[in-house]
Design a protein around this motif. Structure first.
Motif, PDB file in Angstrom:
ATOM      1  N   ARG A   1      26.706  42.658  33.671  1.00 35.49           N
ATOM      2  CA  ARG A   1      27.334  41.406  34.092  1.00 35.49           C
ATOM      3  C   ARG A   1      28.845  41.457  33.912  1.00 35.49           C
ATOM      4  O   ARG A   1      29.605  40.992  34.777  1.00 35.49           O
ATOM      5  CB  ARG A   1      26.744  40.245  33.288  1.00 35.49           C
ATOM      6  CG  ARG A   1      27.241  38.877  33.736  1.00 35.49           C
ATOM      7  CD  ARG A   1      26.502  37.747  33.055  1.00 35.49           C
ATOM      8  NE  ARG A   1      26.629  37.795  31.612  1.00 35.49           N
ATOM      9  CZ  ARG A   1      25.677  38.157  30.774  1.00 35.49           C
ATOM     10  NH1 ARG A   1      24.487  38.522  31.249  1.00 35.49           N
ATOM     11  NH2 ARG A   1      25.873  38.167  29.471  1.00 35.49           N
ATOM     12  N   LEU A   2      29.292  42.030  32.797  1.00 36.26           N
ATOM     13  CA  LEU A   2      30.729  42.146  32.557  1.00 36.26           C
ATOM     14  C   LEU A   2      31.396  42.995  33.636  1.00 36.26           C
ATOM     15  O   LEU A   2      32.465  42.644  34.150  1.00 36.26           O
ATOM     16  CB  LEU A   2      30.976  42.767  31.180  1.00 36.26           C
ATOM     17  CG  LEU A   2      30.921  41.836  29.970  1.00 36.26           C
ATOM     18  CD1 LEU A   2      31.035  42.650  28.691  1.00 36.26           C
ATOM     19  CD2 LEU A   2      32.018  40.788  30.032  1.00 36.26           C
ATOM     20  N   ALA A   3      30.781  44.127  33.968  1.00 30.65           N
ATOM     21  CA  ALA A   3      31.372  45.027  34.966  1.00 30.65           C
ATOM     22  C   ALA A   3      31.384  44.385  36.349  1.00 30.65           C
ATOM     23  O   ALA A   3      32.392  44.443  37.071  1.00 30.65           O
ATOM     24  CB  ALA A   3      30.595  46.341  34.999  1.00 30.65           C
TER      25      ALA A   3
ATOM     26  N   ASN B   1      47.061  42.464  42.246  1.00 33.25           N
ATOM     27  CA  ASN B   1      46.888  43.164  40.971  1.00 33.25           C
ATOM     28  C   ASN B   1      47.995  44.190  40.707  1.00 33.25           C
ATOM     29  O   ASN B   1      47.944  44.899  39.712  1.00 33.25           O
ATOM     30  CB  ASN B   1      45.525  43.871  40.942  1.00 33.25           C
ATOM     31  CG  ASN B   1      44.366  42.888  40.938  1.00 33.25           C
ATOM     32  OD1 ASN B   1      44.221  42.086  40.027  1.00 33.25           O
ATOM     33  ND2 ASN B   1      43.532  42.956  41.965  1.00 33.25           N
ATOM     34  N   HIS B   2      48.959  44.270  41.636  1.00 36.16           N
ATOM     35  CA  HIS B   2      50.101  45.186  41.490  1.00 36.16           C
ATOM     36  C   HIS B   2      49.651  46.652  41.392  1.00 36.16           C
ATOM     37  O   HIS B   2      50.261  47.451  40.695  1.00 36.16           O
ATOM     38  CB  HIS B   2      50.936  44.820  40.253  1.00 36.16           C
ATOM     39  CG  HIS B   2      51.367  43.384  40.239  1.00 36.16           C
ATOM     40  ND1 HIS B   2      52.294  42.876  41.110  1.00 36.16           N
ATOM     41  CD2 HIS B   2      50.969  42.343  39.459  1.00 36.16           C
ATOM     42  CE1 HIS B   2      52.469  41.574  40.868  1.00 36.16           C
ATOM     43  NE2 HIS B   2      51.682  41.233  39.875  1.00 36.16           N
TER      44      HIS B   2
ATOM     45  N   GLY C   1      34.518  42.108  47.311  1.00 37.51           N
ATOM     46  CA  GLY C   1      34.096  42.633  48.607  1.00 37.51           C
ATOM     47  C   GLY C   1      32.980  41.807  49.217  1.00 37.51           C
ATOM     48  O   GLY C   1      32.838  40.611  48.934  1.00 37.51           O
ATOM     49  N   ALA C   2      32.151  42.447  50.039  1.00 36.13           N
ATOM     50  CA  ALA C   2      31.112  41.730  50.781  1.00 36.13           C
ATOM     51  C   ALA C   2      30.082  41.103  49.853  1.00 36.13           C
ATOM     52  O   ALA C   2      29.655  39.963  50.068  1.00 36.13           O
ATOM     53  CB  ALA C   2      30.428  42.680  51.762  1.00 36.13           C
ATOM     54  N   PHE C   3      29.661  41.821  48.809  1.00 41.14           N
ATOM     55  CA  PHE C   3      28.666  41.269  47.892  1.00 41.14           C
ATOM     56  C   PHE C   3      29.247  40.110  47.090  1.00 41.14           C
ATOM     57  O   PHE C   3      28.579  39.099  46.868  1.00 41.14           O
ATOM     58  CB  PHE C   3      28.153  42.365  46.943  1.00 41.14           C
ATOM     59  CG  PHE C   3      27.223  43.338  47.595  1.00 41.14           C
ATOM     60  CD1 PHE C   3      25.871  43.067  47.717  1.00 41.14           C
ATOM     61  CD2 PHE C   3      27.705  44.534  48.111  1.00 41.14           C
ATOM     62  CE1 PHE C   3      25.010  43.957  48.328  1.00 41.14           C
ATOM     63  CE2 PHE C   3      26.853  45.436  48.722  1.00 41.14           C
ATOM     64  CZ  PHE C   3      25.501  45.157  48.833  1.00 41.14           C
ATOM     65  N   ALA C   4      30.484  40.250  46.647  1.00 38.06           N
ATOM     66  CA  ALA C   4      31.118  39.173  45.893  1.00 38.06           C
ATOM     67  C   ALA C   4      31.305  37.937  46.763  1.00 38.06           C
ATOM     68  O   ALA C   4      31.085  36.807  46.315  1.00 38.06           O
ATOM     69  CB  ALA C   4      32.460  39.643  45.340  1.00 38.06           C
ATOM     70  N   GLN C   5      31.696  38.127  48.038  1.00 37.21           N
ATOM     71  CA  GLN C   5      31.893  37.000  48.938  1.00 37.21           C
ATOM     72  C   GLN C   5      30.580  36.276  49.210  1.00 37.21           C
ATOM     73  O   GLN C   5      30.557  35.057  49.369  1.00 37.21           O
ATOM     74  CB  GLN C   5      32.497  37.485  50.265  1.00 37.21           C
ATOM     75  CG  GLN C   5      33.898  38.079  50.134  1.00 37.21           C
ATOM     76  CD  GLN C   5      34.971  37.030  49.894  1.00 37.21           C
ATOM     77  OE1 GLN C   5      34.755  35.849  50.130  1.00 37.21           O
ATOM     78  NE2 GLN C   5      36.121  37.453  49.405  1.00 37.21           N
ATOM     79  N   ALA C   6      29.487  37.037  49.249  1.00 41.52           N
ATOM     80  CA  ALA C   6      28.162  36.443  49.493  1.00 41.52           C
ATOM     81  C   ALA C   6      27.516  35.941  48.212  1.00 41.52           C
ATOM     82  O   ALA C   6      26.379  35.462  48.248  1.00 41.52           O
ATOM     83  CB  ALA C   6      27.251  37.474  50.161  1.00 41.52           C
TER      84      ALA C   6
ATOM     85  N   LEU D   1      34.861  43.295  38.596  1.00 42.15           N
ATOM     86  CA  LEU D   1      35.154  43.739  39.965  1.00 42.15           C
ATOM     87  C   LEU D   1      35.157  42.556  40.927  1.00 42.15           C
ATOM     88  O   LEU D   1      35.945  42.522  41.877  1.00 42.15           O
ATOM     89  CB  LEU D   1      34.123  44.780  40.405  1.00 42.15           C
ATOM     90  CG  LEU D   1      34.424  45.481  41.733  1.00 42.15           C
ATOM     91  CD1 LEU D   1      35.725  46.271  41.639  1.00 42.15           C
ATOM     92  CD2 LEU D   1      33.276  46.394  42.162  1.00 42.15           C
ATOM     93  N   ARG D   2      34.296  41.570  40.697  1.00 40.09           N
ATOM     94  CA  ARG D   2      34.257  40.401  41.579  1.00 40.09           C
ATOM     95  C   ARG D   2      35.567  39.625  41.508  1.00 40.09           C
ATOM     96  O   ARG D   2      36.059  39.136  42.532  1.00 40.09           O
ATOM     97  CB  ARG D   2      33.098  39.480  41.179  1.00 40.09           C
ATOM     98  CG  ARG D   2      32.925  38.284  42.110  1.00 40.09           C
ATOM     99  CD  ARG D   2      31.893  37.309  41.588  1.00 40.09           C
ATOM    100  NE  ARG D   2      32.384  36.609  40.408  1.00 40.09           N
ATOM    101  CZ  ARG D   2      33.188  35.547  40.454  1.00 40.09           C
ATOM    102  NH1 ARG D   2      33.606  35.073  41.611  1.00 40.09           N
ATOM    103  NH2 ARG D   2      33.576  34.971  39.343  1.00 40.09           N
ATOM    104  N   LEU D   3      36.140  39.515  40.320  1.00 39.52           N
ATOM    105  CA  LEU D   3      37.377  38.764  40.162  1.00 39.52           C
ATOM    106  C   LEU D   3      38.598  39.540  40.639  1.00 39.52           C
ATOM    107  O   LEU D   3      39.534  38.962  41.185  1.00 39.52           O
ATOM    108  CB  LEU D   3      37.562  38.360  38.693  1.00 39.52           C
ATOM    109  CG  LEU D   3      36.556  37.346  38.141  1.00 39.52           C
ATOM    110  CD1 LEU D   3      36.779  37.150  36.647  1.00 39.52           C
ATOM    111  CD2 LEU D   3      36.646  36.022  38.883  1.00 39.52           C
TER     112      LEU D   3
END
Length: 572
Positions: free
Chosen positions: A268-270, A139-140, A280-285, A274-276
């Protein structure tokens, strides 16, 4: 234009207009009455488009022919007929009007709600720290050095994980081109129209885990989205349940669902952003990250301590606020605010791991100089909350993170039985991966949580108390009942987190022993299978050799007989 034409027609009446208008109006009333009467007829007995279809579906379900159809077909016909039944109920409610307590949700015209900010947090244990470094580079966000420290995000992260870094640092500050302001050392990029800026901060949890918290500044349209839907007059409608079926909703229940859906759309937008950008751990799971949003009301003041009436409770329920009527979570450092966790069974549209910090604008702003926090009251309140709630949001999310690790460990334990007897090279590789990931994350989690909870600077996080609402306490006083002892929320969270971390370490130790045994047994079984296969191969080789020898001997005997016959034929 129509009104002008009407007035002109009144001044210059047209011949026959006065006779036609009453007749047309009477026909219109008769037509509406007929439509209402038709809508109130039982399903299957009217002249509506879905009555013949409903009757046909019922025939296909219960007639002699329908009973001979496949069960899957009859199940489909039942689903479709139920859909038509709920559709008819919606039309009936629209024609006949709502029953008691199912009428429209009436929100006073001078009552408004704004959502000026929300916060999302995710966690990076040792197994995912490379993902955080990758997110910073992709993300630079490492292109500029932060003023004051002169260090980049990657350098600060490295120091923090060595125990020598700051208690928090800025990863990136991003503003939209039309935000009207920018950050020093910040970035400008296009954001979803609901957001005008995003602040990303890193907070170390000991030396092994790093939390990343994102503060989303909502734009004017994003902040007012919930209020617009809240004030809208909602009609009875069909709603889909989690099981896939549909139900008919009255005006009030439709208002509950659609208002909560508007709030959930911001969440959902927020979470998706952050997921994209920083998974982190929650996004990976593939789980929802912990989130807190800020709701500011203009009229109703929850800190007054009075019991809200039925209509007020329903207005708050439409917003997803259902707990404050009985229990309170308050902080002396944030006067006028209540903290409330979303309870999905009562507000099924909103997701779990969601909190709301809410209150009355006038009460919140009283005695505070918000001008140094922002250009307007709502933005200033959001920045004021950001100053006081960052650490506590991370504290709330840490409990959810430990629960996530516990759930994953339970999945690993339950899958150990499935691995037994099926260990090949792929299974061993997967096992080594799990060993490495679990060991990296669990080995230091207890130490990290204890360090995080024992640092004195953690006292800067807002301290919350859980108690009954004032009107309940007054009732207890009047009745002479023993008062409820308030619970220090922060202290209770720390105690639970220490216990959860200890349980994870104990599980890791036992799990490694179990999986080592399973792997050893699996390898032994695999070796036994190989030996058994070798024996069968040897037996097969002996059989092949015997058959070859027999064929060879048979061929030799035939050759000798052929020679004897030839010699006899020539007289020898």
């Amino acid at each position: 234009m129509e009104n002008d034409g009407h007035h002109k027609g009144a001044d210059h009446p047209v011949l026959g207009a006065s006779e036609d208008k009453p007749e047309s109006s009477e026909k219109s009333r008769d037509r509406e009455a007929g439509e209402t009467l038709n809508a109130l007829k039982p399903l299957g007995y009217g002249r509506r488009w879905y009555d013949p279809l409903y009757n046909m579906l019922r025939f296909l379900q219960y007639s002699w022919l329908g009973k001979r159809l496949p069960t899957s077909w009859r199940r489909l016909f039942h689903h479709l007929s139920n859909h038509l039944l709920q559709l008819h109920e919606v039309k009936r409610m629209r024609a006949n009007g709502p029953r008691r307590f199912d009428g429209p949700l009436e929100v006073p015209i001078d009552e408004h709600v704004a959502v000026p900010g929300l916060w999302v947090v995710d966690y990076f244990p040792p197994s995912l720290i490379d993902e955080l470094n990758k997110a910073v580079k992709v993300n630079h966000w490492d292109n500029r050095r932060h003023s004051g420290t002169g260090e980049s995000s990657t350098e600060t992260l490295k120091e923090a994980r060595q125990g020598a870094g700051p208690i928090w640092w800025r990863i990136a500050d991003i503003s939209s081109p039309d935000a009207g302001y920018s950050f020093p050392d910040g970035y400008i990029e296009k954001l979803p129209k609901e957001f005008r800026a995003i602040e990303l901060k890193g907070i170390p949890i000991g030396e092994g885990v790093t939390a990343v918290i994102a503060h989303f500044h909502l734009s004017q349209s994003g902040a007012r989205l919930l209020d617009t839907v809240w004030h809208h007059r909602h009609q009875p409608a069909l709603a889909k349940t989690k099981g896939g079926s549909v139900v008919a909703e009255s005006e009030r229940w439709s208002a509950f669902r659609k208002t909560q859906a508007a709030r959930e759309s911001l969440h959902r937008l927020a979470r998706e952003w952050l997921r994209l950008r920083c998974p982190g751990a929650f996004a990976q799971a593939r789980e929802h990250q912990p989130l807190m949003d800020l709701l500011v009301l203009t009229q109703f003041d929850p800190s007054s301590g009075e019991r809200p009436d039925r209509e007020t409770e329903d207005r708050l329920r439409a917003l997803g606020l259902t707990e404050s009527g009985v229990t309170w979570q308050t902080s002396s450092e944030l006067p006028g605010f209540l903290l409330e966790k979303v309870r999905p069974p009562f507000v099924p549209v909103l997701q779990e791991r969601t909190w709301a910090l809410w209150g009355n604008r006038s009460t919140i702003a009283a005695g505070k100089d918000l001008s140094r926090y922002g250009f307007d009251d709502e933005g200033g309140i959001a920045n004021y909350v950001d100053d006081h709630m960052n650490d506590f949001v991370v504290r709330l999310g840490l409990s959810e993170f430990l629960e996530l690790l516990k759930a994953e460990s339970a999945t690993m334990r339950d899958s150990a039985r499935a691995h037994h007897g099926k260990f090949g090279r792929r299974d061993l590789k997967r096992l080594r991966q799990r060993f490495l990931t679990a060991s990296l994350d669990f080995a230091s989690i207890q130490r990290d949580v204890q360090q995080y909870n024992s640092r004195r600077w953690r006292d800067r996080e807002a301290l919350f108390i859980l108690d009954y609402a004032p009107w309940i306490r007054r009732q207890d006083d009047d009745a002479g009942r023993k008062p409820f002892k308030p619970i220090p929320v922060n202290k209770d969270l720390r105690s639970r987190q220490n216990k959860a971390a200890q349980d994870l370490v104990a599980f890791d130790r036992n799990y490694r022993e179990i999986l080592s045994t399973v792997a050893s047994l699996g390898a032994s079984i695999d070796a036994f299978k190989v030996q058994r296969y070798a024996i069968w191969i040897a037996i097969a080789s002996v059989i092949v050799a015997l058959v070859t020898l027999w064929i060879s001997l048979l061929s030799t005997t035939e050759a000798v007989r052929a020679l004897e016959n030839w010699l006899s034929s020539i007289g020898l």
